[in-house]
Scaffold this motif. Sequence first.
Motif, PDB file in Angstrom:
ATOM      1  N   GLY A   1      -7.162   2.009  -1.850  1.00 13.34           N
ATOM      2  CA  GLY A   1      -6.717   1.004  -0.904  1.00 13.34           C
ATOM      3  C   GLY A   1      -7.257  -0.382  -1.174  1.00 13.34           C
TER       4      GLY A   1
ATOM      5  N   THR B   1      -4.745   5.825   1.746  1.00 16.17           N
ATOM      6  CA  THR B   1      -4.076   4.843   0.893  1.00 16.17           C
ATOM      7  C   THR B   1      -4.407   5.200  -0.550  1.00 16.17           C
TER       8      THR B   1
ATOM      9  N   THR C   1       0.857  -1.181   0.000  1.00 17.71           N
ATOM     10  CA  THR C   1       0.000   0.000   0.000  1.00 17.71           C
ATOM     11  C   THR C   1       0.892   1.229   0.000  1.00 17.71           C
TER      12      THR C   1
ATOM     13  N   THR D   1      -2.517   0.778  -4.296  1.00 22.07           N
ATOM     14  CA  THR D   1      -2.106  -0.570  -3.925  1.00 22.07           C
ATOM     15  C   THR D   1      -1.373  -1.130  -5.146  1.00 22.07           C
TER      16      THR D   1
ATOM     17  N   CYS E   1      -5.072  -0.028   5.592  1.00 17.03           N
ATOM     18  CA  CYS E   1      -5.845   0.693   4.572  1.00 17.03           C
ATOM     19  C   CYS E   1      -6.335   1.989   5.222  1.00 17.03           C
TER      20      CYS E   1
END
Length: 359
Positions: free
Chosen positions: A347, A328, A128, A331, A313
């Motif tokens: 996220g 976040t 992340t 990813t 997250c």
Amino acid sequence: MTFPVFSSSQIEPSARGKEFGTRLRPRILANLSGYTDLFTVAGATGDQVRAWAERALDRSAAWAPGLADEIAGIAAGAGLEPWQVAAVNARTEILAAIDATTGAIAGEGECSTSVVLPDAAPARTVQTWDWHDHLRDAPVLWELEPRPGHVVRTFTEAGSLAKIGVNTAGLGVHFNILRHRSDTGDVGVPVHLIARRILEEAATVEEAAGIARSAEVSASTVITVVTASEAASVEISPAGVAVIPPGPDGVLLHCNHFLDPVLAPGERHASDRPGTYDRQRHLRANVAGLSRADLTARAHAMLSHGPDDAPVCAHPDLTQPINQRWETVATIGLDVTAGRLRVHHGGPCRVTEATWQTF
């Protein structure tokens, strides 16, 4: 949602930078404005930021002249002064300098990285990338060819030379910020330029660690270097560089605190953001999912929300000032054998098979 993609057609650093700056000028200007706001809220004056950025540019020119030329080219293309683009590239160093000067403390957030080396398959990775929510539109995906036949693909911010990425030599890097008592306002080589030079020059973990050791830094970070069959987290600080290998199970996990026993006593990040330990424990507890061949499954194995669980997250608290708000933003998984990234905008809680952007 997807991130914008730009492929450079120029190989010479200054020309490549000018092309990038010209084509992405609105995003670079917006990113610079966002960082100017962040530095101001964190407690820096405009004169301080300029002095630190100019220092970073000088140190960069001595360590990697071509990268300094590329920064100057971006500035020319975007209609900025070189120190302004240097400020974006040296944002970690400037924030560390502010911290060293004012003792400012940022809010809870930041990145979590997982690498698993299976016995008979290439490395499986996911991370992340958390950052301040007012800068969520800063990232771009940039493809460049620093020399004929060697391609670099990086998830970075508009105006910044690199961050998370892969190269066609079969090497990739993940990126997490750290803080150490040795961090200083005497600005050194930006850690983002170390990541870029690793992507440009390295094909092995040993080569990447050597590049990191060659830079005199003022701020800390960890660059997790991955090939198909090897990995290591290269912890970088003014106090030294440490290389953290995977465990006997082939698992390498890193959040935002030092793991090296020599550097860890100087840890500062975790004293302000103890959630990094919770995130590390969460990753360790979910190694089975993080070992899966399917990237979506690995992303879902990372999923956890604070305050009741580990804050892997992150979602911003809009009641806080901008330097205390974390999100976040992406990813990301690396496919080092194919020389590509797979990126999700947001996220793990919003990841589906259809949301990956392959680059």
